[in-house]
Design a protein around this motif. Sequence first.
Motif, PDB file in Angstrom:
ATOM      1  N   ASP A 156     -25.510  25.114  10.577  1.00 28.25           N
ATOM      2  CA  ASP A 156     -24.073  25.016  10.855  1.00 28.25           C
ATOM      3  C   ASP A 156     -23.602  23.629  10.394  1.00 28.25           C
ATOM      4  O   ASP A 156     -23.798  22.630  11.057  1.00 28.25           O
ATOM      5  N   ARG A 157     -22.966  23.586   9.240  1.00 30.78           N
ATOM      6  CA  ARG A 157     -22.605  22.301   8.631  1.00 30.78           C
ATOM      7  C   ARG A 157     -21.498  21.577   9.385  1.00 30.78           C
ATOM      8  O   ARG A 157     -21.440  20.343   9.381  1.00 30.78           O
ATOM      9  N   GLN A 158     -20.639  22.319  10.029  1.00 28.21           N
ATOM     10  CA  GLN A 158     -19.574  21.689  10.808  1.00 28.21           C
ATOM     11  C   GLN A 158     -20.176  20.925  11.990  1.00 28.21           C
ATOM     12  O   GLN A 158     -19.776  19.790  12.276  1.00 28.21           O
ATOM     13  N   LEU A 159     -21.166  21.531  12.633  1.00 29.76           N
ATOM     14  CA  LEU A 159     -21.845  20.846  13.736  1.00 29.76           C
ATOM     15  C   LEU A 159     -22.593  19.619  13.223  1.00 29.76           C
ATOM     16  O   LEU A 159     -22.557  18.550  13.838  1.00 29.76           O
ATOM     17  N   LEU A 160     -23.285  19.784  12.099  1.00 29.35           N
ATOM     18  CA  LEU A 160     -24.035  18.656  11.545  1.00 29.35           C
ATOM     19  C   LEU A 160     -23.104  17.494  11.227  1.00 29.35           C
ATOM     20  O   LEU A 160     -23.455  16.330  11.446  1.00 29.35           O
ATOM     21  N   SER A 161     -21.905  17.805  10.733  1.00 34.35           N
ATOM     22  CA  SER A 161     -20.935  16.759  10.415  1.00 34.35           C
ATOM     23  C   SER A 161     -20.544  15.969  11.664  1.00 34.35           C
ATOM     24  O   SER A 161     -20.442  14.741  11.632  1.00 34.35           O
ATOM     25  N   SER A 162     -20.323  16.676  12.775  1.00 32.31           N
ATOM     26  CA  SER A 162     -19.979  15.997  14.037  1.00 32.31           C
ATOM     27  C   SER A 162     -21.136  15.128  14.525  1.00 32.31           C
ATOM     28  O   SER A 162     -20.934  13.993  14.978  1.00 32.31           O
ATOM     29  N   ILE A 163     -22.353  15.656  14.412  1.00 32.00           N
ATOM     30  CA  ILE A 163     -23.537  14.913  14.854  1.00 32.00           C
ATOM     31  C   ILE A 163     -23.729  13.665  13.990  1.00 32.00           C
ATOM     32  O   ILE A 163     -23.995  12.567  14.494  1.00 32.00           O
ATOM     33  N   ALA A 167     -34.050  15.758  19.444  1.00 30.05           N
ATOM     34  CA  ALA A 167     -33.655  17.162  19.574  1.00 30.05           C
ATOM     35  C   ALA A 167     -33.063  17.446  20.952  1.00 30.05           C
ATOM     36  O   ALA A 167     -32.051  18.149  21.080  1.00 30.05           O
ATOM     37  N   GLY A 168     -33.681  16.876  21.978  1.00 28.15           N
ATOM     38  CA  GLY A 168     -33.194  17.113  23.338  1.00 28.15           C
ATOM     39  C   GLY A 168     -31.796  16.583  23.555  1.00 28.15           C
ATOM     40  O   GLY A 168     -30.985  17.202  24.254  1.00 28.15           O
ATOM     41  N   ASP A 169     -31.479  15.438  22.941  1.00 27.88           N
ATOM     42  CA  ASP A 169     -30.139  14.855  23.084  1.00 27.88           C
ATOM     43  C   ASP A 169     -29.085  15.726  22.402  1.00 27.88           C
ATOM     44  O   ASP A 169     -27.962  15.868  22.903  1.00 27.88           O
ATOM     45  N   VAL A 170     -29.447  16.289  21.249  1.00 31.50           N
ATOM     46  CA  VAL A 170     -28.515  17.181  20.553  1.00 31.50           C
ATOM     47  C   VAL A 170     -28.243  18.420  21.408  1.00 31.50           C
ATOM     48  O   VAL A 170     -27.089  18.824  21.606  1.00 31.50           O
ATOM     49  N   ASP A 171     -29.311  19.016  21.917  1.00 31.41           N
ATOM     50  CA  ASP A 171     -29.169  20.222  22.746  1.00 31.41           C
ATOM     51  C   ASP A 171     -28.315  19.945  23.985  1.00 31.41           C
ATOM     52  O   ASP A 171     -27.433  20.734  24.344  1.00 31.41           O
ATOM     53  N   THR A 172     -28.576  18.809  24.624  1.00 34.23           N
ATOM     54  CA  THR A 172     -27.835  18.458  25.850  1.00 34.23           C
ATOM     55  C   THR A 172     -26.347  18.337  25.572  1.00 34.23           C
ATOM     56  O   THR A 172     -25.511  18.853  26.323  1.00 34.23           O
ATOM     57  N   LEU A 173     -26.001  17.666  24.477  1.00 30.74           N
ATOM     58  CA  LEU A 173     -24.594  17.482  24.128  1.00 30.74           C
ATOM     59  C   LEU A 173     -23.912  18.818  23.860  1.00 30.74           C
ATOM     60  O   LEU A 173     -22.832  19.106  24.399  1.00 30.74           O
ATOM     61  N   LEU A 174     -24.546  19.639  23.021  1.00 27.78           N
ATOM     62  CA  LEU A 174     -23.901  20.888  22.586  1.00 27.78           C
ATOM     63  C   LEU A 174     -23.826  21.940  23.688  1.00 27.78           C
ATOM     64  O   LEU A 174     -23.095  22.932  23.555  1.00 27.78           O
ATOM     65  N   GLY A 191     -32.502   2.709   5.610  1.00 27.75           N
ATOM     66  CA  GLY A 191     -33.487   3.029   4.589  1.00 27.75           C
ATOM     67  C   GLY A 191     -33.648   4.529   4.453  1.00 27.75           C
ATOM     68  O   GLY A 191     -33.001   5.310   5.153  1.00 27.75           O
ATOM     69  N   PHE A 192     -34.536   4.945   3.564  1.00 23.59           N
ATOM     70  CA  PHE A 192     -34.735   6.373   3.328  1.00 23.59           C
ATOM     71  C   PHE A 192     -35.455   7.009   4.518  1.00 23.59           C
ATOM     72  O   PHE A 192     -36.383   6.420   5.087  1.00 23.59           O
ATOM     73  N   PRO A 193     -35.042   8.229   4.867  1.00 20.59           N
ATOM     74  CA  PRO A 193     -35.663   8.906   6.011  1.00 20.59           C
ATOM     75  C   PRO A 193     -36.987   9.544   5.625  1.00 20.59           C
ATOM     76  O   PRO A 193     -37.286   9.748   4.445  1.00 20.59           O
ATOM     77  N   LYS A 194     -37.787   9.861   6.628  1.00 17.11           N
ATOM     78  CA  LYS A 194     -39.022  10.601   6.409  1.00 17.11           C
ATOM     79  C   LYS A 194     -38.688  12.087   6.263  1.00 17.11           C
ATOM     80  O   LYS A 194     -37.781  12.596   6.926  1.00 17.11           O
ATOM     81  N   ALA A 195     -39.438  12.747   5.415  1.00 18.12           N
ATOM     82  CA  ALA A 195     -39.198  14.173   5.176  1.00 18.12           C
ATOM     83  C   ALA A 195     -39.241  14.963   6.490  1.00 18.12           C
ATOM     84  O   ALA A 195     -38.415  15.853   6.731  1.00 18.12           O
ATOM     85  N   GLY A 196     -40.196  14.612   7.339  1.00 18.71           N
ATOM     86  CA  GLY A 196     -40.328  15.324   8.614  1.00 18.71           C
ATOM     87  C   GLY A 196     -39.111  15.184   9.503  1.00 18.71           C
ATOM     88  O   GLY A 196     -38.702  16.139  10.172  1.00 18.71           O
ATOM     89  N   ASP A 197     -38.519  13.999   9.515  1.00 17.50           N
ATOM     90  CA  ASP A 197     -37.327  13.775  10.348  1.00 17.50           C
ATOM     91  C   ASP A 197     -36.145  14.596   9.835  1.00 17.50           C
ATOM     92  O   ASP A 197     -35.354  15.129  10.627  1.00 17.50           O
ATOM     93  N   VAL A 198     -36.008  14.673   8.517  1.00  9.55           N
ATOM     94  CA  VAL A 198     -34.918  15.466   7.939  1.00  9.55           C
ATOM     95  C   VAL A 198     -35.117  16.947   8.282  1.00  9.55           C
ATOM     96  O   VAL A 198     -34.193  17.632   8.726  1.00  9.55           O
ATOM     97  N   ASP A 199     -36.341  17.433   8.077  1.00 11.48           N
ATOM     98  CA  ASP A 199     -36.643  18.846   8.360  1.00 11.48           C
ATOM     99  C   ASP A 199     -36.375  19.185   9.822  1.00 11.48           C
ATOM    100  O   ASP A 199     -35.779  20.217  10.138  1.00 11.48           O
ATOM    101  N   THR A 200     -36.832  18.310  10.709  1.00 10.36           N
ATOM    102  CA  THR A 200     -36.670  18.563  12.149  1.00 10.36           C
ATOM    103  C   THR A 200     -35.199  18.689  12.523  1.00 10.36           C
ATOM    104  O   THR A 200     -34.810  19.611  13.261  1.00 10.36           O
ATOM    105  N   LEU A 201     -34.370  17.777  12.028  1.00 11.29           N
ATOM    106  CA  LEU A 201     -32.947  17.814  12.353  1.00 11.29           C
ATOM    107  C   LEU A 201     -32.282  19.078  11.814  1.00 11.29           C
ATOM    108  O   LEU A 201     -31.570  19.780  12.538  1.00 11.29           O
TER     109      LEU A 201
END
Length: 490
Positions: A335-342, A354-361, A312-322
């Motif tokens: 960084d669009r290349q990183l976003l594409s991988s994520i 956010a913590g999971d993204v940071d841990t991976l990268l 379904g459609f995301p919440k504005a806050g979730d999009v902004d946070t990511l």
Amino acid sequence: MLLVGEGSSRTKKNINAFLSIEDRDVQAIASYPLIKSISSICHGKGFPKAGDVDTLLKLPSLQKDGQLDRQLLSSISSICNGKGFPKAGDVDTLLKLPSLQKDGQLDRQLLSSISSMMSSRGFPKAGDVDTLLKLPSLQKDGQLDRQLLSSISSICNGKGFPKAGDVDTLLKLPSLQKDGQLDRQLLSSISSICHGKGFPKAGDVDTLLKLPSLQKDGQLDRQLLSSISSICHGKGFPKAGDVDTLLKLPSLQKDGQLDRQLLSSISSMMSSRGFPKAGDVDTLLKLPSLQKDGQLDRQLLRSISSICNGKGFPKAGDVDTLLKLPSLQKDGQLDRQLLSSISSMMSSRGFPKAGDVDTLLKLPSLQKDGQLDRQLLSSISSMMSSRGFPKAGDVDTLLKLPSLQKDGQLDRQLLSSISSICNGKGFPKAGDVDTLLKLPSLQKDGQLDRQLLSSISSICNGKGFPKAGDVDTLLKLPSLQKDGQLDRQC
């Protein structure tokens, strides 16, 4: 697979409550990483005994290479959803049916179709399986037409085996014919819409395929039908008014015509969820974080729609946070290349923490010269497409496999080939990698022939590792030989 705290808020509450119950049997079951399959079997039956769980998971017919075959368990749990634990004899009988064998082994594709139709209905009779697989209308060139069976099993998901007459009637509908033959692309769209709904009425099929809003130059617009079938997956046929309203939304128009790229993103997010409200579409497409130079940033929308596929459609806050995560920024911009991988790894899984993204990268094994190694991340994201983030230990194990090393360093060319083969399959087993790379037919002058491996990885992209015999058979085809050797330019 659901783990503690994962899934929707309701799922979290139910799973966590289950895992916290102070009962020896319950805790024994909870220790298994297979709780989803077990809970499916025991749906509405109450908690099973630990002994029953052990017996099922140790059935010889559910083992492969000395370990539980999770794919088989998934098929069995679907059939037994809400039925309780099956008898060992029933499992054995089904998995050994002659009609489900191919080249001396269980045909998993057939089993998947059977388990879909028999979901929550219990084990089918051997005679019923044979009758279905031998239906004249499901044959092609003297063999079972698996593509047709897949479409029929989708329509009959949880409905049991269809009647021969119903199958014949559907496949011979005049509106599903093209040049005197069944139009399989149309059937695929219809089966998606009717997933789990049973066979449609001829009139409903005709009405949908003749909707004025789905026509282009006097013919059915198949691209539009595909988007509509995605939205209506498992929902049944849509109302003409709902289709018209969506396709005529002002926010989906460009230069006076329907913007198909936008529709594709919308249909991805709304897959299996039905038609969105006009206001929700407008709100999404006008989110400030999705704008660039005063216009909708389509590249960003595609990444978001991948993450939210079927959510379904995301919440504005979730999009902004990511999009504002510090770890996804470069030189002050996203960084669009990183976003594409994520977005690849999180496809259909919803927004990551956010913590999971940071841990991976920040994994040490993904760094090079003090910076994130994007080539490695690309290979990892390919293998983990739609599977979520990998564990740090699994990444380290993969990148340190002896067979992927060259001159003391990771051989990136080999990793690229392996990631192609394992696209969306998760990380491979060390033994499977070793076996492939040491195949005699892939050697040249005592070394791995990388050109051949590249060709094989292309053929097997997203299909998993090939069998040694299949590789040998391909490379020895007379039509691929020249002057007694493999013709590499074919």
